[in-house]
Design an enzyme around this catalytic site. Structure first.
Site, PDB file in Angstrom:
ATOM      1  N   ASP A  31      28.236  -1.499 -21.721  1.00 25.75           N
ATOM      2  CA  ASP A  31      27.525  -1.489 -22.925  1.00 25.75           C
ATOM      3  C   ASP A  31      28.663  -1.429 -24.063  1.00 25.75           C
ATOM      4  O   ASP A  31      28.602  -2.444 -24.956  1.00 25.75           O
ATOM      5  CB  ASP A  31      26.797  -0.423 -23.055  1.00 25.75           C
ATOM      6  CG  ASP A  31      25.462  -0.199 -22.300  1.00 25.75           C
ATOM      7  OD1 ASP A  31      25.517  -1.203 -21.670  1.00 25.75           O
ATOM      8  OD2 ASP A  31      24.705   0.757 -22.460  1.00 25.75           O
ATOM      9  N   GLU A  33      31.572  -3.027 -23.622  1.00 23.45           N
ATOM     10  CA  GLU A  33      32.235  -4.533 -23.616  1.00 23.45           C
ATOM     11  C   GLU A  33      31.503  -5.318 -24.443  1.00 23.45           C
ATOM     12  O   GLU A  33      31.664  -6.346 -25.447  1.00 23.45           O
ATOM     13  CB  GLU A  33      32.369  -4.834 -22.426  1.00 23.45           C
ATOM     14  CG  GLU A  33      34.084  -4.712 -21.889  1.00 23.45           C
ATOM     15  CD  GLU A  33      33.929  -5.152 -20.342  1.00 23.45           C
ATOM     16  OE1 GLU A  33      34.552  -5.963 -19.786  1.00 23.45           O
ATOM     17  OE2 GLU A  33      33.304  -4.117 -19.282  1.00 23.45           O
ATOM     18  N   SER A  80      -8.500 -18.469 -21.704  1.00 25.95           N
ATOM     19  CA  SER A  80      -8.767 -17.015 -21.231  1.00 25.95           C
ATOM     20  C   SER A  80      -8.961 -17.104 -19.784  1.00 25.95           C
ATOM     21  O   SER A  80      -8.889 -18.369 -19.180  1.00 25.95           O
ATOM     22  CB  SER A  80      -9.851 -16.323 -22.048  1.00 25.95           C
ATOM     23  OG  SER A  80     -10.058 -15.394 -21.645  1.00 25.95           O
ATOM     24  N   GLU A 112      -0.483 -13.178  -8.910  1.00 22.21           N
ATOM     25  CA  GLU A 112       0.357 -12.426 -10.008  1.00 22.21           C
ATOM     26  C   GLU A 112      -0.304 -11.367 -10.526  1.00 22.21           C
ATOM     27  O   GLU A 112      -1.473 -11.373 -10.550  1.00 22.21           O
ATOM     28  CB  GLU A 112       0.841 -13.474 -11.138  1.00 22.21           C
ATOM     29  CG  GLU A 112       1.102 -14.830 -10.652  1.00 22.21           C
ATOM     30  CD  GLU A 112       0.938 -15.995 -11.866  1.00 22.21           C
ATOM     31  OE1 GLU A 112       0.508 -15.611 -12.898  1.00 22.21           O
ATOM     32  OE2 GLU A 112       1.039 -17.130 -11.478  1.00 22.21           O
ATOM     33  N   LYS A 114      -1.577  -8.684 -13.120  1.00 19.45           N
ATOM     34  CA  LYS A 114      -1.992  -9.175 -14.530  1.00 19.45           C
ATOM     35  C   LYS A 114      -1.514  -8.028 -15.399  1.00 19.45           C
ATOM     36  O   LYS A 114      -2.099  -6.738 -15.139  1.00 19.45           O
ATOM     37  CB  LYS A 114      -3.719  -9.251 -14.421  1.00 19.45           C
ATOM     38  CG  LYS A 114      -4.102  -9.476 -15.673  1.00 19.45           C
ATOM     39  CD  LYS A 114      -5.576  -9.823 -15.592  1.00 19.45           C
ATOM     40  CE  LYS A 114      -6.315 -10.353 -17.046  1.00 19.45           C
ATOM     41  NZ  LYS A 114      -6.013  -9.353 -18.325  1.00 19.45           N
ATOM     42  N   ARG A 135      -1.684 -15.476 -29.113  1.00 15.57           N
ATOM     43  CA  ARG A 135      -2.839 -16.441 -28.653  1.00 15.57           C
ATOM     44  C   ARG A 135      -3.737 -16.546 -29.842  1.00 15.57           C
ATOM     45  O   ARG A 135      -4.371 -17.720 -30.045  1.00 15.57           O
ATOM     46  CB  ARG A 135      -3.252 -15.881 -27.406  1.00 15.57           C
ATOM     47  CG  ARG A 135      -4.396 -16.586 -26.613  1.00 15.57           C
ATOM     48  CD  ARG A 135      -4.775 -16.080 -25.481  1.00 15.57           C
ATOM     49  NE  ARG A 135      -6.287 -15.556 -25.854  1.00 15.57           N
ATOM     50  CZ  ARG A 135      -7.313 -16.158 -25.588  1.00 15.57           C
ATOM     51  NH1 ARG A 135      -7.441 -17.342 -25.350  1.00 15.57           N
ATOM     52  NH2 ARG A 135      -8.467 -15.520 -25.844  1.00 15.57           N
ATOM     53  N   GLU A 171       3.236 -12.616 -21.146  1.00 18.51           N
ATOM     54  CA  GLU A 171       2.716 -11.483 -21.646  1.00 18.51           C
ATOM     55  C   GLU A 171       3.791 -10.541 -22.207  1.00 18.51           C
ATOM     56  O   GLU A 171       4.706 -10.153 -21.565  1.00 18.51           O
ATOM     57  CB  GLU A 171       1.839 -10.799 -20.485  1.00 18.51           C
ATOM     58  CG  GLU A 171       1.109  -9.728 -20.887  1.00 18.51           C
ATOM     59  CD  GLU A 171      -0.426 -10.339 -21.301  1.00 18.51           C
ATOM     60  OE1 GLU A 171      -0.511 -11.740 -21.336  1.00 18.51           O
ATOM     61  OE2 GLU A 171      -1.284  -9.655 -21.366  1.00 18.51           O
ATOM     62  N   LYS A 287      -4.160 -18.046  -8.954  1.00 18.68           N
ATOM     63  CA  LYS A 287      -4.112 -19.430  -9.506  1.00 18.68           C
ATOM     64  C   LYS A 287      -3.982 -20.339  -8.043  1.00 18.68           C
ATOM     65  O   LYS A 287      -3.340 -20.192  -7.278  1.00 18.68           O
ATOM     66  CB  LYS A 287      -3.102 -19.488 -10.286  1.00 18.68           C
ATOM     67  CG  LYS A 287      -2.959 -18.865 -11.739  1.00 18.68           C
ATOM     68  CD  LYS A 287      -1.706 -18.798 -12.488  1.00 18.68           C
ATOM     69  CE  LYS A 287      -1.740 -17.819 -13.793  1.00 18.68           C
ATOM     70  NZ  LYS A 287      -0.657 -17.784 -14.195  1.00 18.68           N
ATOM     71  N   CYS A 405     -10.795  15.932 -47.928  1.00 19.07           N
ATOM     72  CA  CYS A 405     -10.194  16.567 -46.921  1.00 19.07           C
ATOM     73  C   CYS A 405     -11.390  17.879 -46.344  1.00 19.07           C
ATOM     74  O   CYS A 405     -11.763  18.444 -47.136  1.00 19.07           O
ATOM     75  CB  CYS A 405      -9.050  17.475 -47.170  1.00 19.07           C
ATOM     76  SG  CYS A 405      -8.359  18.355 -46.061  1.00 19.07           S
TER      77      CYS A 405
HETATM   78  S1  IVH Z   1      -2.785 -16.984 -16.788  1.00 22.68           S
HETATM   79  C1  IVH Z   1      -5.030 -20.578 -18.225  1.00 22.68           C
HETATM   80  N1  IVH Z   1      -1.529 -15.126 -15.697  1.00 22.68           N
HETATM   81  O1  IVH Z   1      -4.866 -12.264 -18.998  1.00 22.68           O
HETATM   82  C2  IVH Z   1      -4.362 -19.330 -17.687  1.00 22.68           C
HETATM   83  N2  IVH Z   1      -2.821 -14.639 -17.643  1.00 22.68           N
HETATM   84  O2  IVH Z   1      -7.883 -12.856 -19.449  1.00 22.68           O
HETATM   85  C3  IVH Z   1      -4.498 -18.341 -18.656  1.00 22.68           C
HETATM   86  N3  IVH Z   1      -2.473 -12.202 -18.262  1.00 22.68           N
HETATM   87  O3  IVH Z   1      -4.711 -13.928 -22.119  1.00 22.68           O
HETATM   88  C4  IVH Z   1      -3.610 -16.922 -18.466  1.00 22.68           C
HETATM   89  N4  IVH Z   1      -1.001 -11.650 -16.803  1.00 22.68           N
HETATM   90  O4  IVH Z   1      -2.804 -12.490 -21.577  1.00 22.68           O
HETATM   91  C5  IVH Z   1      -2.471 -15.457 -16.504  1.00 22.68           C
HETATM   92  N5  IVH Z   1      -0.030 -13.619 -14.602  1.00 22.68           N
HETATM   93  C6  IVH Z   1      -0.884 -14.036 -15.746  1.00 22.68           C
HETATM   94  C7  IVH Z   1      -1.419 -12.787 -16.578  1.00 22.68           C
HETATM   95  C8  IVH Z   1      -2.121 -13.333 -17.373  1.00 22.68           C
HETATM   96  C9  IVH Z   1      -1.834 -11.202 -17.612  1.00 22.68           C
HETATM   97  C10 IVH Z   1      -3.347 -12.162 -19.438  1.00 22.68           C
HETATM   98  C11 IVH Z   1      -3.195 -13.065 -20.525  1.00 22.68           C
HETATM   99  C12 IVH Z   1      -4.396 -14.029 -20.542  1.00 22.68           C
HETATM  100  C13 IVH Z   1      -5.583 -12.823 -20.201  1.00 22.68           C
HETATM  101  C14 IVH Z   1      -6.665 -13.468 -19.638  1.00 22.68           C
END
Ligand code: IVH
Length: 664
Positions: A31, A33, A80, A112, A114, A135, A171, A287, A405
């Protein structure tokens, strides 16, 4: 020689080390440096403000506050996700995919975590971060570029600079320990707590003053890009490899799943593992891996067909709001608390839930008598998710936020732009009681035998009105009270006696002055010789204490200039309370009485080292060319400060002369 080339070198070097530190979690230099390099960069930029570029690490500290957030349209909508809740929903998702694609060949997937935070878009043009936004409604969000730049794991410049346009999505969130520390600080400052990491992240990013955002422990993970064509990869798995190569933080729990069976297994593994993570996740995003298939599947109105969020079951229950109490905190903040019919939420009986503030009540349209859905996620405070409107029978009553109050009847105030309503009466009994409780608590002087219940009892019986009364308590006052005896009375008196010589910082934190928590109290103790000296300081003098913000300086000056406080301090001294300042023996130290400022780039030490030396040797640091300043130390390429100091007749020293003062 300070040159533009050196500046460019430093920028790259520092950004590289930020990447090691924040993204790879694998620091390559100390830290100290890092700080030296950073100070060198700051010195060059101070001398040549026109050389500052948007990707300079100096741009992370947060610039001037904004008047408002500007709106920005996303070039491609930020969608979403639809939700799944169990294995069955996941298999149904796959069936829909196959039907839509008119095939029976199941695809492969990426799974992934969430994250429970706030979705943001980062726009990189030729590798440079040019825009960061929320968003919003998916089409239009808010420009929070300055705020996002303060997040350490967001690169200001990508590791490759030949991509004309890359819109990255991910995120921003706060990990558990960050949220805990922030909430502890907020409790001390009398600010309402954040119920979960999502609110904390949103609240921190939606600060017009990016300097506030910079103090919040925010983190970022990337999860996609707006248009896969921007990078030359065939699927989500390759995309993550590319994004990591570009220097973006990819979540290491992301997993490739060759089939839905593996996805389902991963969901159950993540459900078990989530409690051990440093941050909150509320589910798993699945996905379709292949981008060509994603393109064929396309999107419905708000969500893509190729992805789904599988949510962990939150522990929820329904109950009724019996009534709403309005509590007055130590700093006068009024917090509405819903008193609920007690209900079991995942093994914990919940009978109260904070409603945070008046806006929250309006936003959720809550009424007394409403049936409500409540939820406890992870270790966070239970929250009311919503009113169950269908169950209303007309007997529910609107929750009216009081104008006065509930304890002292003083008119309440709600400053514009703030969410918190406050009782501004410093003599409000509720504030006095909460202050007394705080003073005796662990965060205060930690007086044994005087826990919350005892302090409330003594206050109700009018045995203590104010802090000095604690030190006037006698055995006879206590031993015959309900719940007390000779032993507990003696015990409390011993605790009180032991608390008479606290350190000055502990004492200040115990007083509960707004914006003065442990850290600020420590800074004050380092800068002043006694409580008496501190209490005489004006706001502008306090601003010279390095690390002390404007709000704190004003709050401290206001506090000690209040006649009631002055009377209280006098009484405290009379009862034998003597806050102790660590022996500094400053009279004998070489820099006692001197107030220093540094300008230009120092050759033999970093700015921070120089400042440390000053303090260790009994001197103080000025915030600018101020009245108190006695001596300006000039490094190479000094800025405008040199002339200002000379004009004002201040002593000017070179770096070597400064070191000579300390005996070389
Ligand atoms: S993909 C088209 N991947 O979840 C794909 N979203 O309910 C859109 N989120 O608004 C999102 N982790 O804020 C994606 N690994 C992840 C995520 C993620 C968290 C949140 C994101 C999104 C919401 C959707």
């Amino acid at each position: 020689m300070a040159s533009q080339k050196r500046l460019e070198e430093l920028r790259l070097l520092l950004n590289e080390h930020s990447h090691y530190y924040y993204v790879l979690d694998d620091p390559q230099i100390s830290d100290g440096e890092y700080d030296r390099l950073f100070q060198e960069l700051l010195a060059i930029e101070e001398a040549h403000p026109d050389w500052i570029t948007p990707d300079s690490p100096s741009q992370r500290v947060g610039g001037a506050p904004l008047d408002k957030f500007n709106q920005v349209a996303h070039r491609l909508p930020m969608l979403s996700l639809e939700n799944a809740f169990d294995d069955e929903d996941l298999y149904a998702f796959e069936e829909r995919l196959l039907r839509y694609l008119l095939t029976d060949k199941a695809p492969d997937y990426m799974a992934e975590p969430k994250l429970d935070g706030l979705a943001v878009e980062l726009v990189y043009e030729y590798g440079l971060l040019t825009m960061g936004s929320t968003r919003g409604d998916g089409t239009v969000g808010e420009d929070i570029t300055a705020q996002l730049k303060t997040v350490g794991s967001i690169p200001l410049r990508l590791r490759e600079t030949d991509i004309p346009l890359l819109e990255v999505r991910g995120e921003v969130f706060m990990d558990r320990s960050g949220l805990e520390t922030l909430n502890r600080q907020r409790a001390m400052d009398g600010e309402p707590l954040f119920a979960n990491p999502r609110n904390a992240a949103a609240g921190s990013l939606r600060q017009l003053d990016p300097k506030i955002t910079a103090q919040r422990p925010l983190r970022f993970f990337v999860y996609g890009i707006s248009d896969p064509a921007a990078l030359n990869c065939a699927n989500q798995k390759e995309l993550f490899i590319d994004l990591a190569r570009l220097g973006l933080p990819v979540n290491s729990l992301t997993q490739y799943c060759p089939d839905m069976g593996t996805v389902v297994k991963r969901f159950s593994d993540l459900s078990a593992l989530r409690h051990d993570l440093a941050y909150e996740i509320d589910g798993m995003v699945v996905k379709v891996n292949d981008f060509a298939l994603q393109a064929r599947l396309g999107a419905k109105a708000r969500a893509p067909r190729w992805a789904i969020a599988c949510k962990f079951p939150a522990v929820q229950a329904t109950t009724k709001i019996v009534k709403v109490d309005f509590q007055v905190g130590r700093t006068g903040a009024i917090t509405p608390v819903a008193i609920l019919e007690p209900v079991d939420v995942g093994g914990v009986i919940v009978s109260r839930a904070t409603l945070h503030n008046s806006d929250e009540i309006l936003r959720k349209d809550l009424h007394t008598g409403d049936s409500v859905l409540i939820q406890r996620a992870g270790d966070v405070i239970p929250e009311i998710v919503k009113a169950i409107v269908e169950k209303r029978d007309g007997t529910e009553k609107a929750i009216v936020f009081p104008e006065n109050c509930p304890v002292c009847d003083h008119l309440l105030v709600k400053p514009e732009g703030e969410a918190v309503t406050r009782c501004p009466n410093p003599h409000c009994p509720a504030q006095r009681l909460r202050s007394l409780v705080h003073f005796c608590s662990k965060a205060g002087l930690d007086i044994e035998g005087l826990g919350t219940k005892s302090v409330e009892q003594l206050f109700d019986l009018k045995l203590i009105h104010d802090i000095p009364d604690i030190f006037l308590l006698q055995k006879e006052d206590l031993e015959n009270l309900e719940g007390w005896g000779e032993k507990s009375a003696e015990n409390a008196l011993r605790g009180i006696e032991a608390a008479k010589k606290p350190s000055l910082s502990r004492f200040l934190a115990a007083l509960g002055i707004r914006y003065v928590g442990e850290v600020t109290a420590g800074l004050l103790e380092q800068s002043f010789h006694s409580l008496e000296e501190l209490s005489r300081q004006k706001e502008e003098d306090l601003l010279e204490v390095a690390g002390l913000g404007e709000q704190a300086a004003k709050s401290i000056a206001d506090y000690f200039s209040d006649p009631t406080v002055q009377e209280m301090m006098k009484k405290l001294l009379e009862t034998g309370v003597q806050p102790q300042v660590m022996e500094k023996q400053e009279e004998d130290l070489p820099l006692s009485g001197e107030v220093f400022l540094f300008t230009g780039s120092l050759k033999k030490m970093s700015r921070n080292e120089a400042k440390k030396l000053v303090k260790e040797n009994g001197g103080q640091i000025a915030s600018g060319i101020t009245k108190k300043l006695t001596c300006l130390v000039v490094g190479e390429k000094p800025g405008s400060k040199l002339k200002k100091a000379q004009d004002k007749g201040k002593k000017v020293l070179t770096e070597d002369e400064f070191l000579l003062l300390l005996g070389g």
